[in-house]
Design a protein around this motif. Structure first.
Motif, PDB file in Angstrom:
ATOM      1  N   ASP A 136       2.213   2.709   3.378  1.00 41.66           N
ATOM      2  CA  ASP A 136       1.477   3.934   3.098  1.00 41.66           C
ATOM      3  C   ASP A 136       2.498   4.952   2.583  1.00 41.66           C
ATOM      4  N   HIS A 147      -5.008  -0.473   5.374  1.00 38.23           N
ATOM      5  CA  HIS A 147      -5.217  -0.204   6.803  1.00 38.23           C
ATOM      6  C   HIS A 147      -6.083  -1.224   7.547  1.00 38.23           C
ATOM      7  N   HIS A 195       1.662   5.437  -1.878  1.00 38.90           N
ATOM      8  CA  HIS A 195       1.322   6.597  -2.705  1.00 38.90           C
ATOM      9  C   HIS A 195       2.678   7.241  -3.013  1.00 38.90           C
ATOM     10  N   HIS A 217       0.841  -1.199   0.000  1.00 34.51           N
ATOM     11  CA  HIS A 217       0.000   0.000   0.000  1.00 34.51           C
ATOM     12  C   HIS A 217       0.875   1.249   0.000  1.00 34.51           C
TER      13      HIS A 217
HETATM   14 NI    NI Z   1      -2.986   5.233   1.918  1.00 35.65          NI
END
Ligand code: NI
Length: 420
Positions: A292, A241, A63, A61
């Motif tokens: 993340d 998450h 970005h 996960h």
């Molecule tokens: Ni995220």
């Protein structure tokens, strides 16, 4: 190119490491096992000096475009953090996202990752960086209801048309951002889009208490119940998450092809808590690991997530037996391969995505338990070589496929514009 990794120890799924060699030809593993069984002749030989070869880690996960915002706003809760970040994101160009992704790929490959699952915008820039660097990536264009949602859907279609399957290293998923940024119509459109392309979905769910409370207020149900009602879990889904999950939520997830990308570092830093990993795994739900973004984490080091994931479950359960080291390694490798449809793992015919860890270091002595040494004693600094699809992308502090100076020059230029 054919490469033999000689004089190595091969990490097994049970966490032990046994003396082996690995032969790689083209993009795949041709042989992995005792040297006596090797019949192939390889062009190049790398002496691993007894080091451990393990399957490539997956950051499930990310970005990556947000690596430009590393250190920008610390010590804020998710909702305030999002407001700050969204304002800055309006300034980003595809070129910015390309260089941020290159930088992220450098950081990840140096830390033993061979693949990532991303959700962002300007995904053309992400895809070009993956293609140029030799990394493996699963890419999803983030979808939201605000502004011009139709354009985003078009971009998701274009991402699939232009890049799905590209070079054997890029695939795509559909990425509805969350239940607080997508209305029911956008969630339904996302499902229809995934059906149309026959791909999975990637979404943030149950990251914070606030998110769940807002969903209860708007829909009188939890984010998981809402998504189930709309049919989102009928396709393979990766949930970023999954911190605030009820027993009923987990019972729903257990009935569907769902993976929870556990992001302990980001969850802790944003003050969101600890995902119920043990309860998920007890129900047979697949759990992978992600960082993340570097804007919340603040790094992209899956190694650290393995360490955190294991310790946190021991802490929450007050049980030293919870989430042992071999299981943390499995979460960062095989559980992600399953979620992202990758033929990974160190056996013949699988993609040659692997990591050589140097063990001629104090943290590996005396060397009684390979998995425990890797997860609790070692760190990403012990990675010597990272290979993706048969190509070495990180080699003892160097990135053979990336011009480091060009990346740092561009990051400096972009940062000067974003943070004048
Ligand atoms: Ni995220």
């Amino acid at each position: 190119m054919s490469i033999l990794f000689d004089n190595a120890h091969l990490l097994q799924q049970d966490g032990t490491a046994i003396p082996s060699v690995v032969a790689v030809e083209g993009t795949a593993i041709r042989y992995a096992g005792p040297k006596s069984g090797l019949t192939l002749r390889m062009r190049k030989t790398i002496d691993c000096k007894g080091g451990i070869i393990m399957p490539g880690l997956v950051n499930a996960h990310t970005h990556l475009g947000m690596t430009l915002f590393r250190g920008f706003c610390n010590h804020l809760p998710l909702e305030e953090w999002l407001q700050k970040v969204w304002a800055l994101e309006d300034l980003l160009t595809e070129d910015d996202v390309y260089w941020a992704t290159m930088l992220s790929i450098m950081e990840m490959t140096a830390a033993g990752a061979t693949c990532f699952l991303d959700m962002y915008f300007h995904m053309e820039g992400v895809a070009r960086a993956v293609a140029d660097s030799g990394m493996r990536g699963v890419l999803s264009r983030g979808l939201q209801s605000l502004g011009a949602p139709g354009n985003r859907v078009q971009e998701a279609r274009a991402l699939y048309a232009d890049w799905h399957g590209a070079g054997g290293r890029i695939t795509t998923m559909v990425g509805p951002h969350s239940v607080y940024t997508c209305d029911e119509d956008m969630l339904k459109q996302s499902i229809a889009l995934a059906d149309e392309m026959d791909v999975g979905l990637h979404i943030h769910l149950c990251e914070s208490r606030q998110e769940v409370a807002d969903c209860q207020k708007a829909y009188s149900c939890s984010p998981i119940e809402l998504c189930e009602k709309l049919g989102l879990f009928e396709r393979p889904v990766v949930i970023g998450h999954g911190v605030e999950l009820t027993e009923a939520d987990m019972d729903i997830l257990a009935q569907h092809p769902v993976t929870v990308a556990h992001c302990p570092g980001s969850n802790l830093k944003l003050g969101n808590g600890i995902a119920p990993v043990a309860a998920l795994q007890q129900r047979g739900i697949n759990v992978a690991l992600g960082t993340d973004s570097a804007a919340s984490n603040n790094n992209l080091n899956v190694w650290e997530e393995m360490h955190l994931a294991s310790l946190l479950q021991k802490y929450t359960a007050r049980d030293a037996g919870a989430l042992p080291a071999a299981q943390a390694l499995e979460m960062a490798t095989f559980n992600s391969y399953q979620a992202l449809n990758i033929d990974g793992g160190l056996s013949e015919g699988n993609v040659a995505d692997l990591v050589l860890v140097r063990t001629d270091k104090p943290v590996f002595m005396p060397g009684l338990d390979a998995a425990a040494d890797l997860v609790y004693a070692a760190g990403c600094g012990d990675v010597a070589i990272t290979m993706v699809a048969g190509r070495i992308v990180y080699d003892h502090g160097q990135w053979p496929t990336i011009d480091i100076e060009e990346v740092s020059r561009n990051i400096e230029r972009i940062a000067a514009r974003l943070f004048p």
